[in-house]
Design an enzyme around this catalytic site. Structure first.
Site, PDB file in Angstrom:
ATOM      1  N   SER A   7       0.861  -1.178   0.000  1.00 27.89           N
ATOM      2  CA  SER A   7       0.000   0.000   0.000  1.00 27.89           C
ATOM      3  C   SER A   7       0.893   1.223   0.000  1.00 27.89           C
ATOM      4  O   SER A   7       2.083   1.144   0.372  1.00 27.89           O
ATOM      5  CB  SER A   7      -0.890   0.019   1.246  1.00 27.89           C
ATOM      6  OG  SER A   7      -1.523   1.278   1.421  1.00 27.89           O
ATOM      7  N   TYR A  57      -2.581  -1.091  10.129  1.00 28.66           N
ATOM      8  CA  TYR A  57      -2.558  -1.387   8.696  1.00 28.66           C
ATOM      9  C   TYR A  57      -1.225  -0.946   8.100  1.00 28.66           C
ATOM     10  O   TYR A  57      -0.589  -1.689   7.337  1.00 28.66           O
ATOM     11  CB  TYR A  57      -3.715  -0.675   8.002  1.00 28.66           C
ATOM     12  CG  TYR A  57      -3.835  -0.997   6.529  1.00 28.66           C
ATOM     13  CD1 TYR A  57      -4.445  -2.168   6.099  1.00 28.66           C
ATOM     14  CD2 TYR A  57      -3.338  -0.126   5.561  1.00 28.66           C
ATOM     15  CE1 TYR A  57      -4.559  -2.468   4.747  1.00 28.66           C
ATOM     16  CE2 TYR A  57      -3.446  -0.411   4.218  1.00 28.66           C
ATOM     17  CZ  TYR A  57      -4.055  -1.585   3.811  1.00 28.66           C
ATOM     18  OH  TYR A  57      -4.151  -1.872   2.473  1.00 28.66           O
TER      19      TYR A  57
END
Length: 317
Positions: free
Chosen positions: A164, A176
């Site tokens: 990401s 995350y």
């Protein structure tokens, strides 16, 4: 002088363009295993590679997701139920893949399965949520890769790990971001350790995209529930006005997500089919022209740019 530089620069980009467009031969004979194919990037990639003629082996968390995918694709595509948090599920999926690829080995492994449960500031999130996210996004990637690696090595194939932009520069979603930084590190290590076996490792770093993970309605509900369950002394530190402003800030960001998932899956496809895949793919205009350049700035300047519009907590000094 400037003319020579311009010519050299033009030749460099021409060579780069040519190298990027060289395609691996006999793609119709190559098997690719993808995790997280129920929806989102994994589902899109499975359908995309199936249309291109590759032999797609799709790992889905649910039978419903698997059935829907089979109904949208050719008979070449096969599905298996896979929970990347369970060792026995990974082992069973590996044996299932081994039976299908035989002596040819597994050309491509795409670690796409992931979850996002970082709906708020770091200290609002329960430690169980940290553990659950790391189990899926990092430990799951590692365990699936190590289990499938002998099959990939046999084919001198490709490993594509979905990271990401938050694995490049972290500014929200604490756990995350932690999990994606871990994916980046694991991928770097793999790439260097496997280079002598002919295995190539790539990372795809998407920016903001509209998937089930970033659905605003669901995101908002979870965010409000997390705030509701946050201990009183922490809520007092931030204040309700802060939460409301932060909630609105998240809404603005998520409602502006790109709906063109092909910007991500085209990167994945290139990593699997190009003779010269890239090490990193920054997918999306926001990733390429904002977040990646931002990651090269001095930390203090990047901090200012990222946080200048953030609200201030009630007890800020």
């Amino acid at each position: 002088m400037w003319l020579y530089l311009a010519v050299l620069l033009g030749l460099y980009y021409l060579l780069h363009w040519y190298r990027e467009r060289q395609v691996v031969s006999h793609l119709q004979d190559k098997f690719v295993f993808i995790t997280g194919c129920d929806s989102g990037f994994g589902n899109q990639l499975a359908r995309q590679l199936d249309l291109r003629g590759l032999r797609v082996l799709a790992g889905c968390l649910t039978e419903q997701g698997a059935e829907q995918l089979r109904n949208q694709t050719s008979d070449r595509l096969q599905t298996v139920i896979l929970d990347v948090t369970k060792t026995e599920s990974i082992a069973a999926a590996t044996e299932w893949v081994k039976e299908r690829v035989g002596d040819r080995g597994l050309w491509g492994l795409v670690n796409n399965a992931g979850i996002f449960h970082s709906h708020g500031y770091a200290e609002w999130i329960k430690i169980e949520t940290y553990r659950d996210t790391l189990r899926v996004n990092l430990i799951g990637v590692i365990e699936v890769t190590l289990s499938m690696l002998p099959l990939v090595r046999k084919a001198q194939g490709r490993i594509v790990n979905v990271s990401s932009i938050l694995g490049r520069i972290a500014f929200f979603g604490a756990v995350y971001s932690c999990s994606k930084y871990g994916v980046e590190a694991f991928s770097d290590i793999l790439r260097r350790e496997l280079q002598h076996f002919g295995v190539k490792v790539s990372m795809v770093e998407p920016g903001y995209f509209r998937t089930a993970m970033t659905d605003w309605q669901k995101f908002s509900e979870i965010m409000k529930q997390i705030w509701k369950e946050t201990p009183a002394h922490i809520k007092e530190t931030y204040g309700q006005k802060f939460f409301d402003a932060y909630h609105d800030l998240m809404k603005q960001g998520l409602l502006s997500c790109s709906t063109n998932l092909n910007l991500v899956t085209d990167c994945m496809e290139h990593a699997l089919t190009s003779v010269h895949p890239c090490t990193r793919y920054s997918a999306g205009w926001d990733a390429q022209f904002f977040f990646v350049p931002l990651s090269y700035l001095p930390t203090s300047l990047a901090d200012y740019i990222l946080t200048r519009s953030w609200p201030k907590p009630a007890q800020a000094v």
